[in-house]
Design a protein around this motif. Structure first.
Motif, PDB file in Angstrom:
ATOM      1  N   LEU A 242       0.790  -1.113  -0.030  1.00 45.91           N
ATOM      2  CA  LEU A 242       0.057   0.007   0.010  1.00 45.91           C
ATOM      3  C   LEU A 242       0.833   1.352  -0.075  1.00 45.91           C
ATOM      4  O   LEU A 242       0.602   2.247  -0.479  1.00 45.91           O
ATOM      5  N   TRP A 243       1.886   1.256   0.733  1.00 49.23           N
ATOM      6  CA  TRP A 243       2.832   2.330   0.824  1.00 49.23           C
ATOM      7  C   TRP A 243       3.582   2.521  -0.937  1.00 49.23           C
ATOM      8  O   TRP A 243       3.547   3.696  -1.024  1.00 49.23           O
ATOM      9  N   GLN A 244       3.979   1.379  -1.184  1.00 52.03           N
ATOM     10  CA  GLN A 244       4.608   1.418  -2.714  1.00 52.03           C
ATOM     11  C   GLN A 244       3.533   2.144  -3.430  1.00 52.03           C
ATOM     12  O   GLN A 244       4.051   2.743  -4.487  1.00 52.03           O
ATOM     13  N   ASP A 245       2.309   1.711  -3.420  1.00 54.08           N
ATOM     14  CA  ASP A 245       1.340   2.415  -4.349  1.00 54.08           C
ATOM     15  C   ASP A 245       1.027   3.609  -4.173  1.00 54.08           C
ATOM     16  O   ASP A 245       0.204   4.412  -4.787  1.00 54.08           O
ATOM     17  N   GLY A 246       1.381   4.344  -3.035  1.00 53.29           N
ATOM     18  CA  GLY A 246       1.166   5.704  -2.644  1.00 53.29           C
ATOM     19  C   GLY A 246      -0.190   5.910  -2.029  1.00 53.29           C
ATOM     20  O   GLY A 246      -0.777   6.962  -2.025  1.00 53.29           O
ATOM     21  N   ARG A 247      -0.627   4.539  -1.372  1.00 50.73           N
ATOM     22  CA  ARG A 247      -2.243   4.726  -0.915  1.00 50.73           C
ATOM     23  C   ARG A 247      -2.187   5.055   0.476  1.00 50.73           C
ATOM     24  O   ARG A 247      -3.054   5.173   1.076  1.00 50.73           O
ATOM     25  N   LEU A 248      -1.100   5.183   1.276  1.00 49.84           N
ATOM     26  CA  LEU A 248      -0.759   5.430   2.595  1.00 49.84           C
ATOM     27  C   LEU A 248       0.758   5.924   2.722  1.00 49.84           C
ATOM     28  O   LEU A 248       1.453   5.492   1.911  1.00 49.84           O
ATOM     29  N   GLY A 249       0.962   7.010   3.750  1.00 50.44           N
ATOM     30  CA  GLY A 249       2.399   7.246   4.127  1.00 50.44           C
ATOM     31  C   GLY A 249       2.547   6.566   5.397  1.00 50.44           C
ATOM     32  O   GLY A 249       1.714   6.728   6.164  1.00 50.44           O
TER      33      GLY A 249
END
Length: 501
Positions: free
Chosen positions: A76-83
């Motif tokens: 999810l982090w890699q996809d930019g969906r969360l930081g």
């Protein structure tokens, strides 16, 4: 196993070191090995399951589950969906109560990953008793219970190994991507050749996150190799290696408990413990995913043991020194035999007793109060042990000098077991029942004349005294022989016993 296979000598490992490790395990009465797999330079060089366990059948891995949960967060982090510095409550949607304690607003995804939420002790005990099946199955959402326990210290200021932190990460993944397994299936599990992953869930069907996943020893090794290769799999980049830069270093403050074993004093990353050599994911009773980057070595271990440091001590004493040390073909052949012959010795019938005996529960039993009695009767190749649970008769086939499979069924749940045993003298019948997809074993000891049956765990599960607290499958999932109906759940995936090539 989707990794290529080779030999220890071909990859610079003295097989005598692996033999010494197996000898050390055998000599430790508190350490029962179920599966071992070792890879160097991306090749499996040693692999074996201790009969009746196999390296391709899933086993409950307890907190090793956290590695899967945090890896789902990584995608999810890699996809930019969360930081990583986002407040965790910002990714829980309408599950966050309107009156949530404002201290939760300061708890980030990173704090949950590193167990620095601000709880000074594991907060899960305040959420519920994880050993109480009634509490685990009760209606209601665990999220509200978890958020009702606010941090007591500033987030990032204190480390405490804390199930609430990883549970909330699992809920984040469920909210954003449908669940940990749904997120990982196309991105990680399928590429690595990992089959179905049974997982204990909350009442809403979300993976527990902090525990409950079932993985084969082969699966653990594949995950270890993926981590060792910093997010690549057989040359294909799956996950940004920057994740491993961030997640495999120690965060603090490090737990200073003087009773904590040495390899638990070295700090915690994103679900990984730092250790004397490299780092690891681990789970209760001896489930290990060890990564030794300096040696290009990945190790998977499943077991039942009470003192987990003992396994690490054996690795450091015998396996690590064997890397880049010359060895002999004679030792390599001996290692192959030792891996092939790994076994947990079954119990056998000794006395000639043909009676059918009925017994009531002994006060010394710790199997849970619903288990009230037992009956034993002979059959052609062993015995039948009939256990009474909440008025139901559950039948276990008991092999004579061999392990025999059965399935216990109750309340729509199924529990695969294997058992062996017999009359050890004319007054005492002993059956050892292994809940084969978990680390755990219990014994039924029937006293013929006195009348009671002692029902006792070898090591009490964290899910509580009732074996059905360990159940993760429904009736439709298991056939009469104790095998999963779906391929890849518990089915064999190639040679599941032993090899060093």
């Amino acid at each position: 196993m989707s990794l290529p296979t080779s030999t220890p000598l071909d990859h610079g490992i003295d097989p005598a070191g692996l033999l010494a490790f197996l000898d050390g395990v055998r000599d430790d009465d508190g350490l029962e090995l179920h599966g071992l797999a070792v890879a160097r330079h991306g090749h499996v060089v040693a692999r074996g399951g201790a009969d009746p366990y196999t390296v391709d059948r899933v086993q409950l891995v307890y907190s090793l589950s956290k590695v899967l949960t945090t890896t789902a967060i990584a995608f999810l982090w890699q996809d930019g969906r969360l930081g990583l510095d986002d407040p965790v409550v910002d990714h829980l949607g309408d599950l966050v109560p309107a009156d949530v304690d404002p201290r939760w607003r300061g708890v980030s995804i990173r704090h949950c990953l590193t167990m620095t939420v601000g709880h000074e002790v594991d907060a899960w005990a305040a959420v519920m008793d994880r050993s109480d099946p009634a509490a685990l199955g009760a209606r209601g959402d665990w999220v509200a219970r978890a958020l009702a326990v606010p941090p007591t210290a500033a987030p990032g200021s204190v480390f405490a190994y804390n199930q609430v932190a990883t549970y909330l990460l699992s809920v984040v993944v469920a909210h954003l991507a449908g669940g940990v397994r749904a997120m990982l299936r196309p991105r990680l599990l399928d590429p690595l050749g990992i089959g179905e992953v049974p997982w204990q869930t909350d009442p809403q069907g979300r993976e527990q996150g902090f525990s409950g996943a079932h993985l084969a020893t082969d699966d653990v090794l594949a995950l270890a190799q993926f981590v060792l290769d910093r997010g690549t799999w057989q040359g294909q980049r799956l996950l940004d290696e920057a994740w491993f830069d961030a997640g495999t270093v120690a965060f603090g403050p490090i737990d200073g408990d003087p009773d904590t074993s040495v390899d638990w004093r070295r700090g915690y990353g994103f679900a990984f413990w730092m250790q004397e050599h490299g780092f690891r994911g681990d789970g209760a009773f001896g489930q290990f995913l060890c990564v030794l980057p300096d040696k290009d070595l990945a190790i998977a271990i499943t077991s039942e043991q009470v003192h987990m440091q003992a396994t690490l001590d054996l690795l450091w004493a015998h396996v690590v020194p064997a890397v880049d040390r010359p060895g002999t073909t004679a030792d390599q052949e001996a290692l192959g035999r030792a891996l092939d012959e790994l076994a947990v010795a079954p119990l056998a019938n000794i006395a000639d007793v043909s009676d059918e005996v009925t017994a009531t529960r002994s006060p010394a039993s710790d199997l849970g109060p619903a288990w009230t009695g037992a009956a034993v009767r002979p059959r052609e190749d062993g015995h039948i042990l009939e256990l009474v649970r909440a008025g139901e008769a559950l039948v276990v086939a008991v092999g004579d000098g061999t392990w025999v499979s059965s399935v216990l069924r109750s309340g729509g749940w199924t529990l695969p077991v294997v058992a062996s045993g017999g009359w050890v003298d004319r007054e005492t019948f002993v059956a050892e029942v292994r809940v084969i997809e978990t680390p755990h074993t219990f014994r039924a000891t029937v006293h013929r004349s006195a009348g009671p049956v002692d029902l006792a765990w070898r090591m009490m599960p964290l899910t509580g005294p009732d074996p059905f607290g360990l159940a993760v499958r429904r009736d439709a999932d298991i056939d009469a022989d104790g095998d999963a109906d779906q391929p890849g759940v518990t089915g064999r995936r190639g040679n599941s016993r032993g090899s060093c090539r």
